[in-house]
Write a protein that holds these residues in place. Structure first.
Motif, PDB file in Angstrom:
ATOM      1  N   ALA A 129       1.578   2.415   8.360  1.00 38.44           N
ATOM      2  CA  ALA A 129       1.006   3.718   8.705  1.00 38.44           C
ATOM      3  C   ALA A 129      -0.475   3.579   9.092  1.00 38.44           C
ATOM      4  N   ASP A 130      -0.900   2.345   9.378  1.00 39.11           N
ATOM      5  CA  ASP A 130      -2.288   2.038   9.756  1.00 39.11           C
ATOM      6  C   ASP A 130      -3.288   2.425   8.670  1.00 39.11           C
ATOM      7  N   PHE A 131      -2.914   2.208   7.424  1.00 41.43           N
ATOM      8  CA  PHE A 131      -3.782   2.497   6.295  1.00 41.43           C
ATOM      9  C   PHE A 131      -3.770   1.261   5.414  1.00 41.43           C
ATOM     10  N   SER A 132      -4.755   0.428   5.591  1.00 43.90           N
ATOM     11  CA  SER A 132      -4.723  -0.857   4.890  1.00 43.90           C
ATOM     12  C   SER A 132      -5.347  -0.770   3.499  1.00 43.90           C
ATOM     13  N   VAL A 133      -4.846  -1.629   2.642  1.00 43.29           N
ATOM     14  CA  VAL A 133      -5.345  -1.750   1.273  1.00 43.29           C
ATOM     15  C   VAL A 133      -5.749  -3.208   1.091  1.00 43.29           C
ATOM     16  N   ASP A 134      -6.984  -3.446   0.660  1.00 40.22           N
ATOM     17  CA  ASP A 134      -7.416  -4.838   0.510  1.00 40.22           C
ATOM     18  C   ASP A 134      -6.915  -5.422  -0.814  1.00 40.22           C
ATOM     19  N   ASN A 135      -7.036  -6.718  -0.931  1.00 36.88           N
ATOM     20  CA  ASN A 135      -6.530  -7.440  -2.100  1.00 36.88           C
ATOM     21  C   ASN A 135      -7.156  -6.932  -3.402  1.00 36.88           C
ATOM     22  N   SER A 136      -8.464  -6.682  -3.405  1.00 31.19           N
ATOM     23  CA  SER A 136      -9.134  -6.234  -4.631  1.00 31.19           C
ATOM     24  C   SER A 136      -8.543  -4.919  -5.128  1.00 31.19           C
ATOM     25  N   ARG A 137      -8.338  -3.996  -4.222  1.00 30.72           N
ATOM     26  CA  ARG A 137      -7.776  -2.705  -4.621  1.00 30.72           C
ATOM     27  C   ARG A 137      -6.340  -2.860  -5.122  1.00 30.72           C
ATOM     28  N   LEU A 138      -5.588  -3.726  -4.460  1.00 30.56           N
ATOM     29  CA  LEU A 138      -4.211  -3.978  -4.871  1.00 30.56           C
ATOM     30  C   LEU A 138      -4.171  -4.585  -6.276  1.00 30.56           C
ATOM     31  N   VAL A 139      -5.023  -5.553  -6.531  1.00 31.54           N
ATOM     32  CA  VAL A 139      -5.067  -6.195  -7.854  1.00 31.54           C
ATOM     33  C   VAL A 139      -5.509  -5.189  -8.916  1.00 31.54           C
ATOM     34  N   LEU A 140      -6.512  -4.390  -8.604  1.00 24.63           N
ATOM     35  CA  LEU A 140      -6.978  -3.394  -9.575  1.00 24.63           C
ATOM     36  C   LEU A 140      -5.905  -2.341  -9.863  1.00 24.63           C
ATOM     37  N   GLN A 141      -5.160  -1.955  -8.849  1.00 24.35           N
ATOM     38  CA  GLN A 141      -4.070  -1.014  -9.068  1.00 24.35           C
ATOM     39  C   GLN A 141      -2.974  -1.649  -9.930  1.00 24.35           C
ATOM     40  N   LEU A 142      -2.667  -2.891  -9.641  1.00 21.62           N
ATOM     41  CA  LEU A 142      -1.681  -3.625 -10.441  1.00 21.62           C
ATOM     42  C   LEU A 142      -2.097  -3.640 -11.911  1.00 21.62           C
ATOM     43  N   VAL A 143      -3.326  -4.002 -12.155  1.00 19.22           N
ATOM     44  CA  VAL A 143      -3.843  -4.117 -13.518  1.00 19.22           C
ATOM     45  C   VAL A 143      -3.876  -2.749 -14.207  1.00 19.22           C
ATOM     46  N   SER A 144      -4.290  -1.733 -13.500  1.00 15.23           N
ATOM     47  CA  SER A 144      -4.410  -0.409 -14.132  1.00 15.23           C
ATOM     48  C   SER A 144      -3.056   0.181 -14.512  1.00 15.23           C
TER      49      SER A 144
END
Length: 167
Positions: A129-144
């Motif tokens: 959908a042309d809305f990128s998520v970077d690795n840091s945000r992905l990792v932080l979401q995973l952890v949270s």
């Protein structure tokens, strides 16, 4: 996944696509007049168009079929209606996916692996959908979203600099 040597696909039998699609795309016709298609060529083209249209109808959901189905339509018109459905709602789709992404927690899944796979799936959908998520945000979401039993691991990951790769 099956062994690629034993997998057969009908496309492998087509050696010359010009035998199946007797059209040449070109930018200019160099001033040459094209002969009008014969009745037989027009009939063949209409048959091919109907065939591809049926292929499209066969691989979409009943809801989508009901939405795009129109009497005396062409493959191009049906394709364009599908494109409009999926591309015109990119922003609203991104909002929904973003909500799902930020509200996903491990407690809803049977394992850490299933949780991670779901986050990765949402990430891929957001990218589409042309809305990128970077690795840091992905990792932080995973952890949270981890459960209490992973509290120590979550703390170690949050304190890492830089954050580790999602994988």
């Amino acid at each position: 996944m099956p062994d690629s040597k034993s997998t057969f696909h009908p496309a492998f039998v087509v050696f010359n696509i010009k035998n199946h699609v007797p059209i040449i795309l070109e930018m200019e016709n160099d001033g040459k007049q094209k002969a009008l298609p014969t009745e037989k060529e027009t009939e063949l083209w209409l048959t091919l168009d109907t065939t591809v249209l049926q292929w499209i109808y066969a691989i979409i959901s009943h809801d989508l079929l009901d939405t795009i189905l129109e009497r005396d339509t062409t493959t191009m018109k049906a394709w364009n209606r599908l494109r409009d459905i999926f591309q015109d709602n990119k922003h609203s789709r991104a909002v929904t996916l973003e909500y799902d992404f930020t509200h996903t927690a491990m407690k809803a899944f049977s394992s850490v692996s299933a949780y991670c796979q779901h986050l990765k799936s949402l990430l891929n959908q957001l990218k589409n959908a042309d809305f990128s998520v970077d690795n840091s945000r992905l990792v932080l979401q995973l952890v949270s979203g981890l459960t209490e039993s992973y509290k120590r691991v979550a703390t170690l990951i949050r304190q890492s600099d830089p954050l580790p790769q999602f994988y």
